[in-house]
Design a protein around this motif. Structure first.
Motif, short mmCIF file in Angstrom:
data_model
loop_
_atom_site.label_atom_id
_atom_site.label_comp_id
_atom_site.label_asym_id
_atom_site.label_seq_id
_atom_site.Cartn_x
_atom_site.Cartn_y
_atom_site.Cartn_z
N GLY A 1 10.63 9.52 -3.29
CA GLY A 1 9.97 10.59 -2.53
C GLY A 1 8.64 10.16 -1.96
N GLY A 2 8.44 8.86 -1.79
CA GLY A 2 7.14 8.35 -1.35
C GLY A 2 7.10 7.94 0.10
N THR A 3 6.03 7.25 0.46
CA THR A 3 5.82 6.82 1.84
C THR A 3 5.32 5.37 1.87
OG1 THR A 3 4.73 7.39 3.94
CG2 THR A 3 3.47 7.82 1.94
N LEU A 4 5.61 4.69 2.99
CA LEU A 4 5.37 3.24 3.08
C LEU A 4 3.90 2.87 3.04
CD1 LEU A 4 7.87 2.27 5.94
CD2 LEU A 4 8.21 2.05 3.48
N SER A 5 3.04 3.76 3.51
CA SER A 5 1.63 3.39 3.55
C SER A 5 0.74 4.58 3.27
CB SER A 5 1.26 2.79 4.92
OG SER A 5 -0.11 2.44 4.92
N GLY A 6 -0.26 4.34 2.43
CA GLY A 6 -1.21 5.40 2.07
C GLY A 6 -2.51 5.31 2.85
N VAL B 1 2.86 4.78 -1.52
CA VAL B 1 2.48 6.02 -2.18
C VAL B 1 3.73 6.72 -2.70
CG1 VAL B 1 1.11 8.14 -1.99
CG2 VAL B 1 0.77 6.30 -0.34
N VAL B 2 3.65 7.23 -3.92
CA VAL B 2 4.71 8.08 -4.46
C VAL B 2 4.07 9.34 -5.05
CG1 VAL B 2 6.38 6.25 -4.96
CG2 VAL B 2 4.66 6.86 -6.69
N PRO B 3 4.85 10.40 -5.23
CA PRO B 3 4.29 11.55 -5.95
C PRO B 3 3.69 11.06 -7.28
CG PRO B 3 6.45 12.09 -5.05
CD PRO B 3 6.26 10.62 -4.84
N ARG B 4 2.55 11.62 -7.64
CA ARG B 4 1.81 11.07 -8.78
C ARG B 4 2.66 10.94 -10.04
NH1 ARG B 4 -2.37 14.37 -8.70
NH2 ARG B 4 -1.36 15.72 -10.20
N MET B 5 3.54 11.90 -10.28
CA MET B 5 4.36 11.87 -11.50
C MET B 5 5.35 10.70 -11.49
SD MET B 5 3.09 14.25 -13.15
CE MET B 5 4.22 13.99 -14.52
N GLN B 6 5.55 10.08 -10.34
CA GLN B 6 6.50 8.97 -10.22
C GLN B 6 5.80 7.61 -10.33
OE1 GLN B 6 9.59 9.72 -10.17
NE2 GLN B 6 9.42 11.90 -9.68
N ASP C 1 0.85 -1.20 0.00
CA ASP C 1 0.00 0.00 0.00
C ASP C 1 0.88 1.24 0.00
OD1 ASP C 1 -2.12 1.84 0.73
OD2 ASP C 1 -1.43 1.65 2.81
N ASN D 1 -1.17 6.35 -4.98
CA ASN D 1 -1.26 5.29 -3.95
C ASN D 1 -1.48 3.94 -4.64
OD1 ASN D 1 -3.58 4.78 -1.11
ND2 ASN D 1 -1.65 3.80 -1.59
N ASP E 1 -3.95 9.76 -6.36
CA ASP E 1 -3.19 9.99 -5.12
C ASP E 1 -1.78 9.41 -5.18
OD1 ASP E 1 -5.30 11.26 -3.70
OD2 ASP E 1 -6.22 9.32 -3.31
#
Lengths: 486, 486
Positions: free
Chosen positions: A430-435, A365-370, A363, A399, A397
């Motif tokens: 530049g993302g996060t482990l969980s959305g 999440v990265v910046p949408r462009m990525q 689950d 995600n 998102d």
């Protein structure tokens, strides 16, 4: 023999066993609880405890020593007061549909069910808010407020079975989050019980308020580690007048993401932008879904608003999708057509579960462009490690729900390498482990990939400010180490 | 002689003097700061310190012992590390436009200005976000993102002079909050320095994220008591295609609120719904504002969206206002007309200041349906105590700026009784003490009217988890008592 109470039925990933709650303390707590709450609210039979052992993550279920079926805030306060007195761990749970092990009582002790507090206590049409118990099933809240012409946007996949208490603990999202945001954005106030059994009201009934620290925002998403929610005041919107759903086929994920980008860049705000990669499309096709043979990626777009606005949006979204390379764009306008379309999307989680013996659903999440880059990365990692990996999720998102599938227990080390590589890629992008699933036990060991020691230590101090004895939902969020709890 | 450094020029309300920072410690800190940061960043001359002594609230300004002009996160970290080492209080400040005393260094010590960090470091059009320093003036951010076709909604009255650092500390709102929410809703991530001088990055660049506790949401609105922001990543929207502003005159506040209610109940979501009571209308008329003679209450409504949507909304809003008893509805469509209209509203704060020798501006919130009742209550309190009280504010949010005006110093006890009665009424109506100004020193003594001992104690423990020595912005939010800081 604490280990005998562990149930082995999970993902085959080796999970570190947590130290079991002290048996003598548990017994003293159980006696006190039965005396104060009555025997009917205190469950001790192992057969009955199985229902309080697991969630919908890959975390192995663990039997609690006892379960308390709370039917009021007073019951929750009594349970926490006695658990605190006897220093017995408490794992709160609502419907148990979580995806990160949050409701699994990994140290045994007390499973505290709030599912009995399932009252929608108030729907205030004029103030546009509802007051609900933590055991209210999300779908019931949706139905009740929509009948009044109102709208509660969060819509996690499990909406027909998940409860508000869990949604609040995990800060649940869902497809509509792209336009409307997540559970935190709709939580005005909470009544909670702290680890010591103290009842507190935080937040407000008003739309605005900056009195003191925003404990409401902090508690939402704190995964049951800081306090147990007994009542929530949620903000509602007016129900949108009209909704339309579009399905666009693409020959690949890169095209699909380019079209998504064109739609967003044009200023359109569909309420949902869902993307499914080629393996997902194949899986749905395998289930007999009527899908264009050329489709190798699929985007579901949903617009809402006034009737005239929705028509304008639908036309523009369709145009941008076609310009962006869509092979075909289908429009579902009737409620039945829309429901069929979403049902296919919701089933994906179950369809993929049948594709292999073991599955892990991530689950990230990265910046949408990525996002297109991440999907490519997922493919490369899967190929390198020989693990089946598929991706779908909330494209708007950034995600992505990345699924890892395998049949052979020997492949576990490969899966672990693939997971590690996935999380490292996400953080590097530049993302996060969980959305929306939370960290729970599933990702606790990976937390240091994203957060430094100082930040983790600060969060431990905050946890201690709420729960000095560390009895509330131990083993969650924080990586194991010198701070052992249970 | 610490008291000699107090400047008497505020509201004439007696404010308890805070204990002054220890002179020997201050001296050691000043020497260390000058050595590490260079003399040019450390201000010691009393004439220059006056600029760091006050804000725009009724809190008396207090001269700090020294001011640090930070131009980088490193400067902020150095300042806090040395202040922590020498146990000297630090009061962070940006543009000093706050309305609750948050930036006033009530204990002396160090005023830490972040106004020099005024760079808009990045505007990412595709991800719809900006990265800004805490010294960026809000209007500059508005202009910069609007030039790229984007939109940052928060718009406090002081937008031309306030800085992002203060907006974040106080969770600033503004008229557009009714549709778009407040500063917290647009803050994705923060870089901060804690009291010990440790630099931390919290939150994210992505739209979603639930990794760990939501420290970003907690820090926004924490009034500079938990950490000092050195960089913020804010979420942007697409700039609305069109905006239209309506002005509706009513014969009284009850009619005005009934019309507001009819507009909201119909499902319309204007971005602003501002209301002004009779005394405000009189004040504007006194300034030569061209107002209908019959007007005794005034509502400003603003709609935005696509051109077609705005036209539809404007027609409907106008119709509902007329049905609701509006004497007249004027439409401002050109940018110049709109600006003139808002200028009158923004000037209200200054116009009312000229109406009497002393003024207190309050910022209470009640559920929207209770707003007419609150306005009536304000009138009764004013009559009973013989204090001039007028009300205006964000009707859609139930957020009322109640002004108390008086000329005679002897009237102070009356004003204090009126304030106390106002806050008690607000809490009794289910409201909250502050909607956007914060608690600061202005309302700290009233906090227990809204929050119980347990909740206040919990927040003190959270403060201690961030700032164990209590050096960061002492004297704010919490009522004085046995927990004396400075």
């Amino acid at each position: 023999m604490p280990d005998a109470r562990r149930i082995h039925s999970g993902s085959a990933l080796p999970r570190e066993a947590f130290p079991r709650a002290d048996a003598a303390r548990v017994e003293r707590a159980a006696i006190a609880l039965a005396r104060e709450l009555g025997d009917s609210k205190v469950i001790l039979e192992p057969e009955a405890l199985v229902a309080h052992a697991g969630d919908e993550s890959e975390q192995d279920p663990v039997l609690p020593d006892l379960a308390v079926l709370a039917s009021s805030p007073e019951d929750v306060a009594t349970t926490l007061r006695l658990a605190s007195l006897h220093e017995v761990p408490v794992t709160p749970r609502a419907a148990g549909t979580g995806k990160s092990g949050g409701a699994v009582p990994v140290c045994g002790g007390i499973a505290l069910s709030v599912l009995g507090m399932r009252q929608i206590e108030e729907i205030d049409v004029r103030e546009q808010l509802a007051v609900v118990g933590p055991g209210v099933i999300l779908k019931d809240l949706h139905d009740a407020v929509e009948a009044e012409g109102l709208f509660y946007p969060p819509d996690p996949n499990s909406l027909a079975s998940c409860a508000l208490g869990g949604n609040l603990a995990e800060n649940a999202g869902g497809p509509r989050a792209f336009k409307y945001g997540v559970t935190r954005d709709y939580t005005l106030g909470l009544e909670v019980v702290t680890a010591s059994g103290e009842r507190l009201a935080v937040g407000r009934r008003t739309r605005k308020g900056v009195t003191g620290y925003d404990l409401t925002a902090l508690l939402v998403g704190s995964e049951g580690t800081l306090a147990v929610t007994t009542r929530a005041t949620v903000r509602l919107l007016r129900r949108p007048e009209a909704t339309v759903t579009l399905l666009a086929y693409f020959s690949g994920i890169v095209d699909a993401m380019r079209a998504v980008e064109a739609i967003v860049a044009s200023g359109l705000v569909p309420r949902c932008i869902e993307v499914l990669d080629e393996r997902c499309v194949t899986a749905i096709r395998g289930e007999g879904g009527p899908l264009d043979d050329r489709a190798a990626a699929l985007v579901i777009l949903e617009c809402d608003g006034s009737t005239s606005e929705v028509e304008r949006q639908m036309a523009e979204v369709g145009e941008r999708a076609t310009d962006g390379g869509a092979l075909e764009v289908l429009v579902a306008q009737s409620a039945a057509q829309r429901e069929r379309l979403w049902e296919a999307r919701r089933q994906l989680s179950y369809v993929t579960r049948r594709m292999a013996r073991w599955k892990i659903s991530e689950d990230v999440v990265v910046p949408r462009m990525q996002l297109a880059k991440l999907v490519g990365e997922v493919r490369r990692i899967g190929e390198r490690e020989g693990v089946t990996m598929l991706s779908y999720g909330h494209a708007g998102d950034g995600n992505l729900h990345v699924n890892l599938l395998w049949d052979d227990e020997e492949h576990v080390p490969r899966v672990e390498r693939a997971l590690d590589a996935l999380f490292r890629s996400v953080v590097a992008l530049g993302g996060t482990l969980s959305g929306e699933h939370g960290i729970g036990t599933s990702k606790a060991q990976y937390l240091p990939l994203e957060q430094g020691d100082g930040l983790i230590e600060l969060q431990r101090r905050m946890k201690a400010a709420f729960d000095p004895r560390g009895i509330l939902n131990p083993g969650k969020i924080f990586p194991r180490g010198r701070h052992r709890s249970c």
